[in-house]
Design a protein around this motif. Structure first.
Motif, PDB file in Angstrom:
ATOM      1  N   ASP A  28      -6.706 -15.737  18.186  1.00 32.89           N
ATOM      2  CA  ASP A  28      -6.951 -15.401  19.644  1.00 32.89           C
ATOM      3  C   ASP A  28      -7.037 -14.109  19.510  1.00 32.89           C
ATOM      4  O   ASP A  28      -6.081 -13.271  19.011  1.00 32.89           O
ATOM      5  CB  ASP A  28      -5.703 -15.897  20.816  1.00 32.89           C
ATOM      6  N   GLY A  29      -8.393 -14.074  20.054  1.00 30.26           N
ATOM      7  CA  GLY A  29      -8.772 -12.287  19.946  1.00 30.26           C
ATOM      8  C   GLY A  29      -9.068 -11.726  18.962  1.00 30.26           C
ATOM      9  O   GLY A  29      -8.268 -10.934  18.349  1.00 30.26           O
ATOM     10  N   LEU A  30      -9.874 -12.888  17.935  1.00 31.51           N
ATOM     11  CA  LEU A  30     -10.531 -12.123  16.732  1.00 31.51           C
ATOM     12  C   LEU A  30     -10.935 -11.276  16.410  1.00 31.51           C
ATOM     13  O   LEU A  30     -11.191 -10.487  15.424  1.00 31.51           O
ATOM     14  CB  LEU A  30     -10.795 -13.609  16.092  1.00 31.51           C
ATOM     15  N   GLU A  31     -12.126 -10.714  17.313  1.00 29.70           N
ATOM     16  CA  GLU A  31     -13.032  -9.529  17.985  1.00 29.70           C
ATOM     17  C   GLU A  31     -12.077  -7.783  17.826  1.00 29.70           C
ATOM     18  O   GLU A  31     -12.080  -7.431  16.831  1.00 29.70           O
ATOM     19  CB  GLU A  31     -14.039  -9.346  18.418  1.00 29.70           C
ATOM     20  N   PRO A  32     -11.266  -7.743  18.701  1.00 28.66           N
ATOM     21  CA  PRO A  32     -10.385  -7.086  19.056  1.00 28.66           C
ATOM     22  C   PRO A  32      -9.878  -6.812  17.263  1.00 28.66           C
ATOM     23  O   PRO A  32      -9.100  -5.904  17.166  1.00 28.66           O
ATOM     24  CB  PRO A  32      -9.929  -7.987  20.185  1.00 28.66           C
ATOM     25  N   LEU A  33      -8.672  -7.926  17.215  1.00 28.03           N
ATOM     26  CA  LEU A  33      -8.335  -7.940  16.046  1.00 28.03           C
ATOM     27  C   LEU A  33      -9.137  -7.723  14.571  1.00 28.03           C
ATOM     28  O   LEU A  33      -8.287  -5.874  14.218  1.00 28.03           O
ATOM     29  CB  LEU A  33      -7.936  -9.208  15.697  1.00 28.03           C
ATOM     30  N   LEU A  34     -10.181  -7.579  14.554  1.00 35.64           N
ATOM     31  CA  LEU A  34     -11.117  -6.927  13.342  1.00 35.64           C
ATOM     32  C   LEU A  34     -11.081  -5.458  13.896  1.00 35.64           C
ATOM     33  O   LEU A  34     -11.446  -4.455  13.060  1.00 35.64           O
ATOM     34  CB  LEU A  34     -12.297  -7.656  13.254  1.00 35.64           C
ATOM     35  N   GLU A  35     -11.443  -5.008  14.835  1.00 33.61           N
ATOM     36  CA  GLU A  35     -12.060  -4.321  15.470  1.00 33.61           C
ATOM     37  C   GLU A  35     -10.679  -3.213  15.530  1.00 33.61           C
ATOM     38  O   GLU A  35     -11.502  -1.152  14.696  1.00 33.61           O
ATOM     39  CB  GLU A  35     -12.102  -3.296  17.447  1.00 33.61           C
ATOM     40  N   ARG A  36      -9.176  -3.027  15.425  1.00 32.05           N
ATOM     41  CA  ARG A  36      -7.919  -2.767  15.230  1.00 32.05           C
ATOM     42  C   ARG A  36      -8.007  -2.672  14.054  1.00 32.05           C
ATOM     43  O   ARG A  36      -7.525  -1.643  13.085  1.00 32.05           O
ATOM     44  CB  ARG A  36      -6.858  -3.147  15.792  1.00 32.05           C
ATOM     45  N   HIS A  37      -8.276  -3.212  12.991  1.00 35.40           N
ATOM     46  CA  HIS A  37      -8.577  -3.689  11.511  1.00 35.40           C
ATOM     47  C   HIS A  37      -9.195  -2.201  10.592  1.00 35.40           C
ATOM     48  O   HIS A  37      -9.190  -1.663  10.288  1.00 35.40           O
ATOM     49  CB  HIS A  37      -8.544  -4.546  10.806  1.00 35.40           C
TER      50      HIS A  37
END
Length: 295
Positions: A28-37
């Motif tokens: 869930d929320g793959l793009e925001p997760l990658l952005e945080r990484h």
């Protein structure tokens, strides 16, 4: 056409085989997760010039097929970013690795002689950071599943212990089968009841049980039992609290006993009572060892 808001997820998926890319549908929320990484990596290492597609390609190589979503959620992204830049030979990354990782190793394995630690660090620099014509630098194998400092510390401790062994200590792997048994049950008179061939079987079972354990748990037990690290030292090496590392050691101990029991049951013709008595020799000594290390 891919939306700009999904560019990181699209880049990552493009680097994965279809079956593995499909696993990311569960994130869930793959793009925001990658952005945080990416943000945490750039914030931790603003001086690095590593481009994001290269970082995501490196990330993709280390995503396992079994539990890729969970690994991705718990990724030590800033550490993986540094390791990726080091593997690429970026000078600023190599300086950062030296300053923020390698310089912290001696304080974490201070139970070994400093000259041995220094030599181990020099060998570690060569092993981790110098690739060969057909082989990338070993730092590229770091997956980001645990702290980079802990990963390097374990490698340094193994190297230093090996160097110390060559200076006069017998390597554990070359010791007699009795040593494996007595490691966990020294001084127990019941050992005399075990036939020589049974001791050899127990030694072989322990070897196999340790080999079957996950790498971090195996490292915990080896540093704990073989190199004498107490809970405070283990907590420092693995970046955990003292109580947290104690729980991890107990879990690792439990897994070792479970694997040992299963292997013994398949190797020795013992009824349940005999098997439990046999295991009690090992279990009781592990309990005493853990208690001593908690002092």
């Amino acid at each position: 056409m891919t939306s700009p808001a999904l560019v990181l997820a699209a880049w990552l998926r493009a680097e994965l085989p279809p079956a593995k890319a499909a696993l990311l549908d569960d994130v869930d929320g793959l793009e925001p997760l990658l952005e945080r990484h990416v943000a945490s990596a750039r914030e931790a290492w603003p001086e690095l010039a590593l481009d994001i597609p290269t970082f995501l390609r490196h990330m993709a190589r280390h995503l396992p097929a079994e539990n890729a979503p969970e690994v991705l959620r718990q990724l030590h992204a800033s550490d993986l970013y540094l390791a990726c830049a080091c593997a690429a030979g970026e000078e600023s990354a190599l300086r950062g690795f030296e300053r923020h990782v390698l310089r912290r190793i001696p304080e974490r394995i201070h139970t070994l002689p400093r000259d041995v630690v220094d030599e181990a660090l020099q060998q570690l620099r060569e092993q981790l950071l110098l690739g060969r014509a057909d082989t990338p630098a070993r730092i590229a194998s770091y997956s980001g599943r645990g702290p980079l400092l802990a990963w390097v510390t374990i490698s340094a401790a193994r190297l230093a212990a090996g160097l110390a062994n060559r200076e006069g200590h017998t390597p554990f792997s070359e010791k007699s089968p009795d040593t494996y048994v007595q490691l966990l049950t020294p001084g127990d008179p019941e050992l005399e009841l075990l036939r020589k061939d049974s001791r050899t079987i127990v030694a072989d079972v322990l070897r196999k049980a340790l080999a079957a354990m996950p790498g971090p748990e195996r490292a915990l037990l080896r540093l704990h039992h073989l190199h004498g690290y107490n809970m405070t030292q283990l907590a420092t090496v693995f970046g955990d609290s003292r109580s947290g590392i104690a729980r991890r050691v107990l879990l690792a101990r439990g897994r070792l006993l479970k694997l040992t029991r299963a292997e013994l049951a398949s190797r020795l013709r013992l009824d349940d009572t005999q098997l439990e008595s046999f295991l009690g020799l090992i279990r009781s000594r592990l309990d005493l060892s853990l208690s001593n290390l908690m002092i």
